[in-house]
Design an enzyme around this catalytic site. Structure first.
Site, PDB file in Angstrom:
ATOM      1  N   GLU A 162      34.575  31.825  38.787  1.00  0.00           N
ATOM      2  CA  GLU A 162      34.064  32.426  37.542  1.00  0.00           C
ATOM      3  C   GLU A 162      34.784  31.985  36.277  1.00  0.00           C
ATOM      4  OE1 GLU A 162      34.177  36.620  38.364  1.00  0.00           O
ATOM      5  OE2 GLU A 162      32.769  36.452  40.025  1.00  0.00           O
ATOM      6  N   ASN A 204      33.167  28.423  42.400  1.00  0.00           N
ATOM      7  CA  ASN A 204      32.262  29.537  42.698  1.00  0.00           C
ATOM      8  C   ASN A 204      31.958  30.322  41.422  1.00  0.00           C
ATOM      9  OD1 ASN A 204      30.994  31.143  44.844  1.00  0.00           O
ATOM     10  ND2 ASN A 204      32.494  32.741  44.326  1.00  0.00           N
ATOM     11  N   HIS A 241      24.073  36.910  42.782  1.00  0.00           N
ATOM     12  CA  HIS A 241      23.958  38.357  42.579  1.00  0.00           C
ATOM     13  C   HIS A 241      22.750  38.571  41.678  1.00  0.00           C
ATOM     14  CE1 HIS A 241      27.759  39.500  44.370  1.00  0.00           C
ATOM     15  NE2 HIS A 241      28.418  38.633  43.626  1.00  0.00           N
ATOM     16  N   GLU A 270      27.444  34.959  47.623  1.00  0.00           N
ATOM     17  CA  GLU A 270      27.644  36.411  47.505  1.00  0.00           C
ATOM     18  C   GLU A 270      26.304  37.124  47.290  1.00  0.00           C
ATOM     19  OE1 GLU A 270      30.580  37.349  44.506  1.00  0.00           O
ATOM     20  OE2 GLU A 270      31.892  35.720  45.120  1.00  0.00           O
ATOM     21  N   ASP A 272      23.203  39.325  46.902  1.00  0.00           N
ATOM     22  CA  ASP A 272      22.635  40.674  46.974  1.00  0.00           C
ATOM     23  C   ASP A 272      21.561  40.770  45.897  1.00  0.00           C
ATOM     24  OD1 ASP A 272      24.379  40.920  44.777  1.00  0.00           O
ATOM     25  OD2 ASP A 272      25.779  42.196  45.851  1.00  0.00           O
TER      26      ASP A 272
HETATM   27  O1  G3I Z   1      41.166  49.860  47.768  1.00  0.00           O
HETATM   28  C1  G3I Z   1      41.164  50.677  46.605  1.00  0.00           C
HETATM   29  C2  G3I Z   1      41.242  52.132  46.970  1.00  0.00           C
HETATM   30  O2  G3I Z   1      42.460  52.375  47.630  1.00  0.00           O
HETATM   31  C3  G3I Z   1      41.109  52.986  45.715  1.00  0.00           C
HETATM   32  O3  G3I Z   1      41.059  54.322  46.074  1.00  0.00           O
HETATM   33  C4  G3I Z   1      39.857  52.621  44.962  1.00  0.00           C
HETATM   34  C5  G3I Z   1      39.728  53.373  43.655  1.00  0.00           C
HETATM   35  O4  G3I Z   1      38.925  52.706  42.735  1.00  0.00           O
HETATM   36  O5  G3I Z   1      39.877  51.257  44.674  1.00  0.00           O
HETATM   37  C6  G3I Z   1      39.916  50.433  45.818  1.00  0.00           C
HETATM   38  O6  G3I Z   1      39.904  49.088  45.427  1.00  0.00           O
HETATM   39  C7  G3I Z   1      38.675  48.605  44.961  1.00  0.00           C
HETATM   40  C8  G3I Z   1      38.232  47.442  45.839  1.00  0.00           C
HETATM   41  O7  G3I Z   1      37.052  46.891  45.325  1.00  0.00           O
HETATM   42  C9  G3I Z   1      37.983  47.864  47.287  1.00  0.00           C
HETATM   43  O8  G3I Z   1      36.907  48.744  47.347  1.00  0.00           O
HETATM   44  C10 G3I Z   1      38.844  48.141  43.544  1.00  0.00           C
HETATM   45  O9  G3I Z   1      39.119  49.238  42.692  1.00  0.00           O
HETATM   46  C11 G3I Z   1      37.605  47.456  43.075  1.00  0.00           C
HETATM   47  O10 G3I Z   1      37.869  46.849  41.809  1.00  0.00           O
HETATM   48  C12 G3I Z   1      37.208  46.360  44.044  1.00  0.00           C
HETATM   49  O11 G3I Z   1      36.007  45.818  43.627  1.00  0.00           O
HETATM   50  C13 G3I Z   1      35.730  44.536  44.100  1.00  0.00           C
HETATM   51  C14 G3I Z   1      35.425  43.630  42.930  1.00  0.00           C
HETATM   52  O12 G3I Z   1      35.063  42.347  43.416  1.00  0.00           O
HETATM   53  C15 G3I Z   1      36.625  43.488  42.047  1.00  0.00           C
HETATM   54  O13 G3I Z   1      36.430  42.515  41.106  1.00  0.00           O
HETATM   55  C16 G3I Z   1      34.531  44.619  45.019  1.00  0.00           C
HETATM   56  O14 G3I Z   1      34.884  45.345  46.189  1.00  0.00           O
HETATM   57  C17 G3I Z   1      34.062  43.227  45.392  1.00  0.00           C
HETATM   58  O15 G3I Z   1      32.839  43.309  46.078  1.00  0.00           O
HETATM   59  C18 G3I Z   1      33.864  42.392  44.161  1.00  0.00           C
HETATM   60  O16 G3I Z   1      33.519  41.097  44.549  1.00  0.00           O
HETATM   61  C19 G3I Z   1      33.249  40.195  43.481  1.00  0.00           C
HETATM   62  C20 G3I Z   1      33.657  38.821  43.950  1.00  0.00           C
HETATM   63  O17 G3I Z   1      34.990  38.816  44.352  1.00  0.00           O
HETATM   64  C21 G3I Z   1      33.422  37.786  42.858  1.00  0.00           C
HETATM   65  N1  G3I Z   1      32.059  37.825  42.398  1.00  0.00           N
HETATM   66  C22 G3I Z   1      31.597  39.121  41.972  1.00  0.00           C
HETATM   67  C23 G3I Z   1      31.774  40.149  43.092  1.00  0.00           C
HETATM   68  C24 G3I Z   1      31.191  41.459  42.703  1.00  0.00           C
HETATM   69  O18 G3I Z   1      31.872  42.024  41.636  1.00  0.00           O
END
Ligand code: G3I
Length: 478
Positions: A162, A204, A241, A270, A272
């Site tokens: 990105e 990516n 996405h 990725e 969806d």
């Molecule tokens: O694990 C913690 C948990 O302990 C806590 O209670 C909770 C509270 O918010 O947060 C949890 O972590 C989160 C993590 O996902 C696991 O669920 C983070 O806050 C959250 O920011 C994180 O989001 C991820 C996101 O990337 C961050 O940028 C998403 O799961 C993930 O699907 C997403 O993936 C990205 C790709 O890497 C890049 N392209 C876009 C895609 C979608 O945003």
């Protein structure tokens, strides 16, 4: 007697004709080739993979793992290989969660993509506070250490994620990494290539599916430039996405084939889609299937409830694990392609048993450093691919903090001290005695870190060769 022979011949003719008819009939009534019943198996018919994002925290959920192991043959850790997860404190690495997913995948016969090494987002606090050379060096170190841990184990790496802006231009995104210099992306790729030339190295991004979008053209021009200059890049990942107004563009296939024509593999990384629209899912799958160098598709999660945007129900399985209509639309497209041979998609492991499903990586590593003392050129070569030295200016004199990954004969501005460091010591390297660097005929042995006065230039260049027992990671020039 003659009459009897004639009769026998006639009888034989009749019998063989009857046999022929039976054979033709049985051929005509053979059952059609059975359609594959899982996404992974259906994609594998054309040498491709079908993957999913996997979250380590869900590996204890048997409903989740049952679907994942059954349907997919590739995984991407959703968050576990991101910078904040793998290097929570500077130079302190954590691979527990990533290893856990890799072990699960391997034990179920699935391959894994690495995501991601250099990204403006999900940086740990210490990295967010760095700038300039310190950040550049931290990025290089991160790539080297994380990749070294997974050498030989992954199908691909999203080296850079990105990096382009969403402002309707072809510009790079403003970020702390971008502020270290416009070359940060190619430095990331050269660093990655030096650690593991045999793994597929990908750029990516999202919202680069529409060929008419400025962002798509920005990334395209970068890849074109990289290919022209020999920057080691093997593939481009289209996140796909489709949300928030973004949906399947009618020219998606044009985008994929245009990138592929540059000499890179392409993949949907990725996927969806808002409310799992069946037409869009079928269309994006078909676009990939229509491009020989589209090596596979990954959806960003197993069930809707696992998705980062669960409220939009964007995946192929509902929260209870049932197959949705979108699942069937994807499976049907994969099966309709079936075993149609894909020219570049033969599974030819280049690296013993660790290669992924998907096409062979054909890129020739661009590092010019070769083995053996004969690698040092003492005169300007006149033939062969390296006949024309490609100068890479690596910075000012003295040991000023300029870092470069040496991938070609290079020039160095001014006189000064040449400092080097073999930055990664993979655990499998235990003998340094035979390692040496040769610079314009001067040999420096047993190196790990060191410095020396530069030898004389030859035809205005320094020629470097490396003679050692492992693929070097990089040489740092200050
Ligand atoms: O694990 C913690 C948990 O302990 C806590 O209670 C909770 C509270 O918010 O947060 C949890 O972590 C989160 C993590 O996902 C696991 O669920 C983070 O806050 C959250 O920011 C994180 O989001 C991820 C996101 O990337 C961050 O940028 C998403 O799961 C993930 O699907 C997403 O993936 C990205 C790709 O890497 C890049 N392209 C876009 C895609 C979608 O945003």
């Amino acid at each position: 007697m003659l009459k009897k022979t004639k009769k026998t011949a006639l009888l034989l003719k009749l019998v063989s004709m009857a046999l022929l008819i039976v054979m033709i009939q049985s051929l005509l009534t053979l059952p059609a080739m059975a359609a594959a019943t899982t996404l992974g198996a259906a994609a594998a018919q054309s040498g491709r993979y079908f993957g999913t994002a996997i979250s380590n925290g869900k590996l204890g959920d048997s409903a989740y793992t049952t679907i994942a192991a059954r349907e997919f043959n590739m995984v991407t850790p959703e968050n576990e290989l991101k910078i904040d997860a793998t290097e929570p404190q500077q130079n302190v690495f954590s691979f527990t969660a990533g290893d856990s997913i890799l072990n699960w995948a391997t034990s179920h016969g699935l391959k894994m993509r690495g995501h991601t090494l250099a990204w403006h987002s999900q940086q740990p606090g210490w990295m967010q506070s760095l700038t300039g050379t310190a950040l550049r060096n931290a990025m290089i170190n991160h790539i080297q250490k994380v990749m070294a841990h997974y050498v030989g184990k992954l199908a691909a790496w999203d080296v850079v994620n990105e990096a382009y802006a969403d402002d309707g231009t072809q510009n790079r995104r403003q970020s702390n990494l971008q502020a270290t210099g416009n070359d940060w992306i190619e430095v990331a790729f050269r660093t990655a290539d030096a650690v593991e030339p045999g793994v597929r190295l990908c750029y990516n991004d999202y919202n680069i599916e529409n060929w008419s979008a400025a962002k798509t053209q920005g990334v395209y021009n970068m890849v074109k430039d990289f290919k022209a200059r020999g920057v080691p890049i093997d593939c481009v990942g289209f996140q796909t996405h489709f949300t928030g107004g973004s949906s399947l563009p009618s020219n998606f296939q044009t985008t994929l084939s245009s990138f592929a024509a540059l000499g890179v593999d392409v993949a949907l990384t990725e996927v969806d889609v808002t409310q799992a629209n069946t037409t869009q899912y079928a269309g994006l799958t078909q676009a990939c299937m229509n491009v020989a160098r589209c090596i596979g598709i990954t959806v960003w999660g197993v069930r809707d409830s696992d998705s980062w945007r669960a409220s939009e129900a964007p995946l192929l399985f509902d929260g209870s694990g049932n197959k949705k209509a979108a699942y069937t639309s994807v499976l049907n497209v994969l099966n309709s392609v079936g075993g149609t041979p894909q020219p570049t998609n033969t599974l030819q492991p280049t690296n013993t048993s660790t290669q992924p499903v998907g096409p062979t990586l054909t890129r020739t590593p661009t590092q010019v450093v070769t083995t053996g003392p004969t690698a040092t050129r003492t005169s300007t070569p006149t033939t062969g691919p390296s006949a024309t030295p490609v100068p890479t200016t690596v910075g000012g004199g003295g040991c000023s903090p300029v870092t470069a990954t040496i991938t070609a004969p290079f020039t160095k501005d001014g006189a000064g001290t040449f400092c080097w460091q073999i930055a990664t010591i993979p655990s499998y390297v235990n003998n340094w005695n035979n390692n040496s660097v040769t610079i314009n005929g001067t040999n420096y042995t047993n190196i790990y870190v060191g410095s020396a006065s530069l030898p004389a230039k030859i035809n205005g260049f320094y020629y470097i060769s490396y003679n050692g027992s492992f693929a070097w990671s990089h040489l740092e020039v200050r």
